[in-house]
Design a protein around this motif. Structure first.
Motif, PDB file in Angstrom:
ATOM      1  N   SER A 115      36.021  78.789  33.244  1.00  0.00           N
ATOM      2  CA  SER A 115      36.590  77.556  32.743  1.00  0.00           C
ATOM      3  C   SER A 115      35.518  76.789  31.786  1.00  0.00           C
ATOM      4  CB  SER A 115      37.127  76.587  33.897  1.00  0.00           C
ATOM      5  OG  SER A 115      35.982  76.190  34.763  1.00  0.00           O
ATOM      6  N   GLY A 116      36.323  76.279  30.845  1.00  0.00           N
ATOM      7  CA  GLY A 116      35.311  75.410  29.756  1.00  0.00           C
ATOM      8  C   GLY A 116      35.637  75.826  28.265  1.00  0.00           C
ATOM      9  N   LYS A 117      34.796  75.434  27.235  1.00  0.00           N
ATOM     10  CA  LYS A 117      34.783  75.820  26.127  1.00  0.00           C
ATOM     11  C   LYS A 117      33.442  75.502  25.441  1.00  0.00           C
ATOM     12  CE  LYS A 117      36.679  71.703  24.489  1.00  0.00           C
ATOM     13  NZ  LYS A 117      37.582  70.814  23.762  1.00  0.00           N
ATOM     14  N   ALA A 118      33.364  76.639  24.306  1.00  0.00           N
ATOM     15  CA  ALA A 118      32.248  76.566  23.280  1.00  0.00           C
ATOM     16  C   ALA A 118      32.322  77.866  22.434  1.00  0.00           C
ATOM     17  CB  ALA A 118      30.857  76.627  24.171  1.00  0.00           C
ATOM     18  N   THR A 119      30.890  78.351  21.753  1.00  0.00           N
ATOM     19  CA  THR A 119      30.794  79.381  21.084  1.00  0.00           C
ATOM     20  C   THR A 119      30.245  80.212  21.581  1.00  0.00           C
ATOM     21  OG1 THR A 119      29.451  78.293  19.501  1.00  0.00           O
ATOM     22  CG2 THR A 119      31.671  78.108  18.785  1.00  0.00           C
ATOM     23  N   ASN A 120      30.098  81.435  20.938  1.00  0.00           N
ATOM     24  CA  ASN A 120      29.230  82.741  21.440  1.00  0.00           C
ATOM     25  C   ASN A 120      27.869  82.890  20.807  1.00  0.00           C
ATOM     26  OD1 ASN A 120      28.403  85.076  22.657  1.00  0.00           O
ATOM     27  ND2 ASN A 120      30.103  86.577  21.922  1.00  0.00           N
ATOM     28  N   SER A 121      26.980  83.092  21.434  1.00  0.00           N
ATOM     29  CA  SER A 121      25.402  83.182  20.641  1.00  0.00           C
ATOM     30  C   SER A 121      24.939  84.698  21.091  1.00  0.00           C
ATOM     31  CB  SER A 121      24.481  82.125  21.074  1.00  0.00           C
ATOM     32  OG  SER A 121      24.294  82.310  22.324  1.00  0.00           O
ATOM     33  N   ILE A 122      25.364  85.244  22.010  1.00  0.00           N
ATOM     34  CA  ILE A 122      25.082  86.588  22.319  1.00  0.00           C
ATOM     35  C   ILE A 122      25.779  87.522  21.189  1.00  0.00           C
ATOM     36  CG2 ILE A 122      25.295  88.637  23.585  1.00  0.00           C
ATOM     37  CD1 ILE A 122      24.894  86.990  26.049  1.00  0.00           C
ATOM     38  N   PRO A 123      24.881  88.329  20.382  1.00  0.00           N
ATOM     39  CA  PRO A 123      25.541  88.947  19.202  1.00  0.00           C
ATOM     40  C   PRO A 123      26.323  90.075  19.486  1.00  0.00           C
ATOM     41  CG  PRO A 123      22.990  89.582  19.460  1.00  0.00           C
ATOM     42  CD  PRO A 123      23.547  88.592  20.653  1.00  0.00           C
ATOM     43  N   TYR A 166      29.628  79.942  28.122  1.00  0.00           N
ATOM     44  CA  TYR A 166      28.572  80.388  29.153  1.00  0.00           C
ATOM     45  C   TYR A 166      27.473  81.427  28.138  1.00  0.00           C
ATOM     46  CZ  TYR A 166      30.628  78.669  32.960  1.00  0.00           C
ATOM     47  OH  TYR A 166      31.108  77.727  34.250  1.00  0.00           O
ATOM     48  N   LEU A 167      28.141  82.308  27.320  1.00  0.00           N
ATOM     49  CA  LEU A 167      27.464  83.329  26.531  1.00  0.00           C
ATOM     50  C   LEU A 167      26.543  82.671  25.642  1.00  0.00           C
ATOM     51  CD1 LEU A 167      30.242  85.968  26.048  1.00  0.00           C
ATOM     52  CD2 LEU A 167      28.334  86.142  27.533  1.00  0.00           C
ATOM     53  N   ALA A 168      27.147  81.331  25.029  1.00  0.00           N
ATOM     54  CA  ALA A 168      26.402  80.863  24.076  1.00  0.00           C
ATOM     55  C   ALA A 168      25.164  80.080  24.671  1.00  0.00           C
ATOM     56  CB  ALA A 168      27.257  79.341  23.389  1.00  0.00           C
ATOM     57  N   LEU A 169      25.151  79.836  25.906  1.00  0.00           N
ATOM     58  CA  LEU A 169      23.930  79.345  26.593  1.00  0.00           C
ATOM     59  C   LEU A 169      22.916  80.379  27.105  1.00  0.00           C
ATOM     60  CD1 LEU A 169      25.562  76.319  28.653  1.00  0.00           C
ATOM     61  CD2 LEU A 169      24.390  76.360  26.279  1.00  0.00           C
ATOM     62  N   MET A 170      23.361  81.495  26.975  1.00  0.00           N
ATOM     63  CA  MET A 170      22.438  82.659  27.722  1.00  0.00           C
ATOM     64  C   MET A 170      21.213  83.123  27.245  1.00  0.00           C
ATOM     65  SD  MET A 170      25.120  85.392  29.511  1.00  0.00           S
ATOM     66  CE  MET A 170      26.329  84.743  30.813  1.00  0.00           C
ATOM     67  N   GLU A 171      20.349  83.318  27.647  1.00  0.00           N
ATOM     68  CA  GLU A 171      18.926  83.687  27.637  1.00  0.00           C
ATOM     69  C   GLU A 171      18.623  85.170  28.152  1.00  0.00           C
ATOM     70  OE1 GLU A 171      16.483  80.988  29.193  1.00  0.00           O
ATOM     71  OE2 GLU A 171      17.037  79.482  27.798  1.00  0.00           O
ATOM     72  N   PHE A 175      21.319  88.991  30.617  1.00  0.00           N
ATOM     73  CA  PHE A 175      21.253  87.700  30.418  1.00  0.00           C
ATOM     74  C   PHE A 175      21.640  86.811  31.462  1.00  0.00           C
ATOM     75  CE2 PHE A 175      21.560  90.334  26.580  1.00  0.00           C
ATOM     76  CZ  PHE A 175      21.094  89.654  25.538  1.00  0.00           C
ATOM     77  N   THR A 176      21.224  85.607  31.265  1.00  0.00           N
ATOM     78  CA  THR A 176      21.664  84.505  32.236  1.00  0.00           C
ATOM     79  C   THR A 176      21.834  83.194  31.678  1.00  0.00           C
ATOM     80  OG1 THR A 176      21.609  83.614  34.581  1.00  0.00           O
ATOM     81  CG2 THR A 176      19.627  84.317  33.151  1.00  0.00           C
ATOM     82  N   THR A 177      22.579  82.231  32.223  1.00  0.00           N
ATOM     83  CA  THR A 177      22.454  80.884  31.833  1.00  0.00           C
ATOM     84  C   THR A 177      21.378  80.261  32.484  1.00  0.00           C
ATOM     85  OG1 THR A 177      23.994  79.968  33.371  1.00  0.00           O
ATOM     86  CG2 THR A 177      24.867  80.830  31.162  1.00  0.00           C
ATOM     87  N   PRO A 178      20.878  79.142  31.854  1.00  0.00           N
ATOM     88  CA  PRO A 178      19.525  78.359  32.446  1.00  0.00           C
ATOM     89  C   PRO A 178      20.032  77.755  33.980  1.00  0.00           C
ATOM     90  CG  PRO A 178      19.847  77.862  30.224  1.00  0.00           C
ATOM     91  CD  PRO A 178      21.076  78.589  30.576  1.00  0.00           C
ATOM     92  N   ASP A 179      21.262  77.533  34.059  1.00  0.00           N
ATOM     93  CA  ASP A 179      21.467  77.049  35.569  1.00  0.00           C
ATOM     94  C   ASP A 179      22.013  78.212  36.522  1.00  0.00           C
ATOM     95  OD1 ASP A 179      23.978  78.022  34.191  1.00  0.00           O
ATOM     96  OD2 ASP A 179      25.031  75.580  34.423  1.00  0.00           O
ATOM     97  N   GLY A 180      22.243  79.277  35.908  1.00  0.00           N
ATOM     98  CA  GLY A 180      22.526  80.560  36.908  1.00  0.00           C
ATOM     99  C   GLY A 180      23.939  80.594  37.201  1.00  0.00           C
ATOM    100  N   GLN A 181      24.898  79.670  36.494  1.00  0.00           N
ATOM    101  CA  GLN A 181      26.044  79.978  36.933  1.00  0.00           C
ATOM    102  C   GLN A 181      26.867  81.190  36.264  1.00  0.00           C
ATOM    103  OE1 GLN A 181      28.108  77.649  38.525  1.00  0.00           O
ATOM    104  NE2 GLN A 181      25.989  77.256  38.996  1.00  0.00           N
TER     105      GLN A 181
END
Length: 295
Positions: free
Chosen positions: A287-295, A179-184, A254-260
């Motif tokens: 739940s899920g997996k990925a990497t973090n883009s928020i510094p 989720y953090l990786a997708l946030m804007e 910050f939020t994800t594009p889908d608001g989740q």
């Protein structure tokens, strides 16, 4: 003559105490080295602003002990990571729907990183009480190892031992990074606006979604979405930040594009930052997996 590697539990240091300066020399014993169990010290040193760090750690403990789903069990088990000149404390609420993280970078620390690593400890009442009693200018020594975390102050020392990582946190740790990786970043608020944010929280436990918007210079929550608004499910969970918001220099939302999922990043100054991420639905968790883009 063969080479011999010397290993020390912590670096030697000169400490300033009420009764005068104290030189602490780290000792090495061959018998101890021969029977060493492999425990390591990752960091040992002083917190530059111990009072502010204590407020962040107290908030982290508050998050872990919080339950927003009745059947969830209460925990107090933050994960501590040392490396790259930074200490990171992170944890989930007991229901797994709230993720919190306190970062202390090199500006916040006066010590030495002896190695990199991660441990999981239990913040029991003695540690929570010690954090609450730290004064604004009080010197505090913190050590982080693979077996324990130790907080030393004039009033005494508190040691928290390593505990097992809750199984559901393993999945949550990878999930929240997705989720953090997708946030804007959507909003950047001043300290005054951050305080107004708390004042505008709906009373009681929110049963529906709320949306964070700016009405002029003032942030507010609305039950109706609009362009640019940030969806915040379970908005009452933001009360976890009440003690820290008056201390922040700025608040980034910050939020994800889908608001989740949404995240609130408090810039505390002095090399300290606190992040609180919320799942969109109180009952769902991460739940899920990925990497973090928020510094």
């Amino acid at each position: 003559m063969s080479d011999f590697a010397y290993a020390y539990a912590r670096p030697s240091a000169l400490e300033t105490r009420p009764e005068g300066n104290s030189l602490l020399l780290s000792a090495f014993a061959e018998e101890q080295a021969a029977t060493d169990t492999g425990s390591a010290c990752f960091f040992w040193g002083r917190l530059r602003d111990s009072w502010l760090a204590a407020r962040g750690l107290s908030t982290l403990a508050k998050v872990v002990a919080s339950r927003f789903v009745p059947q969830s069990a209460a925990l107090r088990d933050p994960i501590v990571t040392a490396g790259a000149g930074q200490l990171r404390f992170e944890a989930f609420s007991s229901c797994n729907g709230v993720y919190a993280r306190l970062d202390l970078n090199s500006e916040a620390l006066d010590g030495e990183f002896l190695s990199s690593g991660t441990t999981n400890v239990d913040f029991n009442e003695p540690m929570v009480n010690a954090l609450a009693r730290i004064a604004r200018t009080e010197p505090v020594i913190l050590s982080v190892g693979d077996k324990e975390v130790t907080l030393e102050r004039a009033a005494g020392k508190v040691v928290e031992r390593k505990v097992a990582l809750p199984e559901r946190w393993i999945k949550g740790l990878t999930s929240v990074q997705a989720y953090l990786a997708l946030m804007e970043e959507k909003l950047r608020l001043t300290r005054v606006q951050a305080l107004q944010l708390v004042q505008g929280l709906p009373a009681g436990t929110a049963k529906t979604d709320f949306f964070l918007v700016l009405r002029g210079p003032r942030p507010s929550f609305s039950p109706v979405g609009s362009p640019g608004a940030v969806r915040v499910g379970g908005v009452h969970r933001l009360r976890l930040l009440e003690g820290l918001l008056p201390l922040c220099e700025a608040l980034r939302v910050f939020t994800t594009p889908d608001g989740q999922s949404s995240a609130f990043v408090l810039e505390l100054g002095g090399g300290q930052r606190f992040l609180l991420a919320l799942s969109a639905d109180v009952w769902r968790g991460f739940s899920g997996k990925a990497t973090n883009s928020i510094p």
